[in-house]
Design a protein around this motif. Structure first.
Motif, mmCIF file in Angstrom:
data_model
loop_
_atom_site.group_PDB
_atom_site.id
_atom_site.type_symbol
_atom_site.label_atom_id
_atom_site.label_comp_id
_atom_site.label_asym_id
_atom_site.label_seq_id
_atom_site.Cartn_x
_atom_site.Cartn_y
_atom_site.Cartn_z
ATOM 1 N N PHE A 132 12.662 -3.937 -8.828
ATOM 2 C CA PHE A 132 11.431 -3.929 -8.037
ATOM 3 C C PHE A 132 11.602 -4.751 -6.775
ATOM 4 O O PHE A 132 11.236 -4.310 -5.674
ATOM 5 C CB PHE A 132 10.263 -4.469 -8.869
ATOM 6 N N ALA A 161 13.796 -2.844 -4.301
ATOM 7 C CA ALA A 161 13.122 -1.670 -3.752
ATOM 8 C C ALA A 161 12.004 -2.067 -2.794
ATOM 9 O O ALA A 161 11.844 -1.466 -1.721
ATOM 10 C CB ALA A 161 12.580 -0.808 -4.889
ATOM 11 N N LYS A 162 11.237 -3.069 -3.171
ATOM 12 C CA LYS A 162 10.127 -3.497 -2.310
ATOM 13 C C LYS A 162 10.641 -4.072 -1.001
ATOM 14 O O LYS A 162 10.122 -3.762 0.087
ATOM 15 C CB LYS A 162 9.266 -4.529 -3.039
ATOM 16 N N LEU A 194 8.921 1.425 -1.597
ATOM 17 C CA LEU A 194 7.758 1.626 -2.455
ATOM 18 C C LEU A 194 6.481 1.711 -1.639
ATOM 19 O O LEU A 194 6.354 1.084 -0.591
ATOM 20 C CB LEU A 194 7.646 0.479 -3.468
ATOM 21 N N TYR A 195 5.539 2.484 -2.152
ATOM 22 C CA TYR A 195 4.228 2.626 -1.522
ATOM 23 C C TYR A 195 3.297 1.520 -2.032
ATOM 24 O O TYR A 195 3.310 1.176 -3.215
ATOM 25 C CB TYR A 195 3.633 3.991 -1.860
ATOM 26 N N PHE A 211 1.948 -3.720 -5.402
ATOM 27 C CA PHE A 211 2.912 -2.625 -5.313
ATOM 28 C C PHE A 211 3.357 -2.112 -6.687
ATOM 29 O O PHE A 211 4.178 -1.205 -6.763
ATOM 30 C CB PHE A 211 4.140 -3.059 -4.513
ATOM 31 N N GLU A 212 2.826 -2.685 -7.758
ATOM 32 C CA GLU A 212 3.112 -2.227 -9.109
ATOM 33 C C GLU A 212 1.840 -2.340 -9.939
ATOM 34 O O GLU A 212 1.009 -3.217 -9.701
ATOM 35 C CB GLU A 212 4.155 -3.109 -9.807
ATOM 36 N N ALA A 246 5.490 1.969 -10.399
ATOM 37 C CA ALA A 246 5.398 1.912 -8.939
ATOM 38 C C ALA A 246 5.368 3.337 -8.392
ATOM 39 O O ALA A 246 5.564 4.309 -9.129
ATOM 40 C CB ALA A 246 6.577 1.132 -8.364
ATOM 41 N N ALA A 262 6.865 5.787 -5.205
ATOM 42 C CA ALA A 262 7.861 5.890 -4.138
ATOM 43 C C ALA A 262 7.180 5.930 -2.777
ATOM 44 O O ALA A 262 6.122 6.543 -2.610
ATOM 45 C CB ALA A 262 8.716 7.139 -4.333
ATOM 46 N N SER A 298 6.680 9.438 -1.683
ATOM 47 C CA SER A 298 6.178 10.353 -2.710
ATOM 48 C C SER A 298 5.436 11.520 -2.088
ATOM 49 O O SER A 298 4.629 11.350 -1.167
ATOM 50 C CB SER A 298 5.232 9.592 -3.645
ATOM 51 N N LYS A 343 1.137 11.092 -3.748
ATOM 52 C CA LYS A 343 0.668 9.727 -3.997
ATOM 53 C C LYS A 343 -0.676 9.711 -4.719
ATOM 54 O O LYS A 343 -0.899 8.893 -5.615
ATOM 55 C CB LYS A 343 0.561 8.951 -2.680
#
Length: 414
Positions: free
Chosen positions: A122, A125-126, A131-132, A164-165, A322, A324, A327, A330
């Motif tokens: 996480f 990625a963040k 991540l969105y 974000f999660e 999470a 993407a 995505s 979304k």
């Protein structure tokens, strides 16, 4: 999550995986919700998501979880929201490699919607804008049933989540033994050393960086060195090495009495579980706190198998969902995540999968509380109140790969 990808490896993936996404573009008719505005209400999201497909990427090694996602959660999503759930089993390093490739290639209609993720993955990625978010403030069930101020929800391996999660389930490491074979279950690191000596060649743990093996070593570090000093420690290898050396010395002392004299270790927690089931070793360990009951019910473990933990406690963490950054759906992903946080779904996961719920009990109605209180956790488990009373916080994510490197250098094969 069972596997991780380091920040360095993720950087390599971003640089070299651009060609990986050439055939991952989802059908254009499913691109209704590629962009979600800050002003969009949840009711509007549900309307926008009707008739679409949401992909859910994550580790696929748990067959009971796979069955539940396919045969319970997916039908519920289809019936309630007319959303088709597509489970995509994939190790997290592959997920992030694919995602980075799509983003670098400018794919706006990405193939990945939801991701099962936590820890270093996480954070990487963040920090790489993969991540969105933030999005949890848009989820009614998060607002109504989750303790948004709990560190289990605001921090992931001590790293700020910042919306974000969304929590998926709680995990906590426990050890497992057959009381008919080894009635003397260790209650501390010192007891564990005596246990290993009493059963030479019959105890081991997964080689790091296996997720469970790594957690076990961190738990030993907490036992030997205390845990408070690590909660705000920076990721400087020399600092970490000095702090954990007493624990590394302890682990080196164990090696001669371990399976294969500590010259090698099982390559995964799955391998260790099989060794335990077959009687090759007398001790197992898992992050699945109530998994022992499931294995007893399935006949994989004997009726006298029992989970246990050290008196000082064991490490627990939360795994998350999470979305993407690119995505293609979304809104659909947020509807699915919101449904995963409903009391009905969380209670069913608790009952069927024996996953520790992520909801705040004080926010539930009497009827909702009853659905959780009525769950039979089965044989061989630690009562939830006792388990959670000994729940220890995770270290900062940046320390974990450093400790794994130190273990490889200082303990493995020594």
């Amino acid at each position: 999550m069972k596997k991780r990808i380091s920040a360095a490896l993720l950087a390599v993936a971003i640089a070299f995986s651009m060609t990986a996404c050439g055939n991952n573009e989802r059908p254009k008719e499913e691109n209704k919700t590629a962009s979600v505005t800050e002003e969009m209400s949840f009711e509007t999201m549900k309307e926008e998501a009707k008739g679409t497909t949401v992909t859910f990427y994550g580790w696929g090694g748990d067959e009971k979880l796979n069955e539940w996602l396919d045969n319970t959660f997916a039908p519920a999503m289809k019936e309630t929201y007319d959303i088709t759930m597509e489970r995509v089993p994939m190790d997290i390093d592959q997920v992030l490699s694919q995602l980075s490739g799509e983003i670098q290639a400018g794919e706006k209609n990405g193939s990945i919607d939801m991701i099962w993720i936590n820890g270093e993955n996480f954070r990487s990625a963040k920090e790489n804008n993969m991540l969105y978010g933030p999005f949890v403030d848009k989820l009614p069930n998060f607002q109504d049933y989750v303790d948004a101020k709990s560190k289990d929800v605001t921090l992931d391996f001590a790293y700020p989540i910042e919306g974000f999660e969304a929590p998926y389930g709680k995990a906590q490491i426990v050890m497992i033994a057959d009381t008919a074979v080894t009635p003397d279950m260790p209650k501390s690191a010192e007891d564990f050393k005596e246990f290993v000596r009493k059963y030479p060649g019959k105890v081991t743990y997964p080689a790091l960086p296996d997720f469970t093996g790594s957690a076990f070593v961190r738990n030993i570090i907490y036992e030997i060195c205390g845990y408070e000093q690590f909660l705000d420690m920076k990721g400087d290898k020399e600092t970490v090495k000095a702090a954990v050396e007493p624990a590394m010395a302890y682990l080196r002392e164990l090696n001669p009495y371990l399976w294969n004299e500590g010259k090698t270790f099982p390559d995964s927690s799955t391998t260790l579980d099989n060794m335990f089931s077959d009687g090759e070793v007398v001790l197992n360990m898992t992050y699945d706190a109530y998994g022992t009951a499931v294995k007893i019910a399935d006949g994989a473990y004997t009726q006298t198998t029992q989970s246990f933990q050290f008196e000082k406690g064991t490490i627990g963490n939360t795994n998350f969902m999470a979305i993407a950054a690119n995505s293609g759906n979304k809104a659909g992903a947020m509807v699915a995540i919101n449904e995963m946080l409903s009391p009905e779904i969380q209670a069913d996961r608790y009952d069927t999968l024996k996953v520790i719920p992520v909801l705040d009990n004080s926010k539930l109605s009497k009827e909702q509380k009853a659905s959780f209180d009525g769950v039979d956790l089965g044989k061989g488990t630690i009562p939830q109140e006792e388990l959670l009373s000994k729940r220890l916080p995770e270290m900062p994510a940046e320390l974990v790969p450093i400790i794994e490197e130190i273990w490889t250098e200082e303990v493995a094969g020594k």
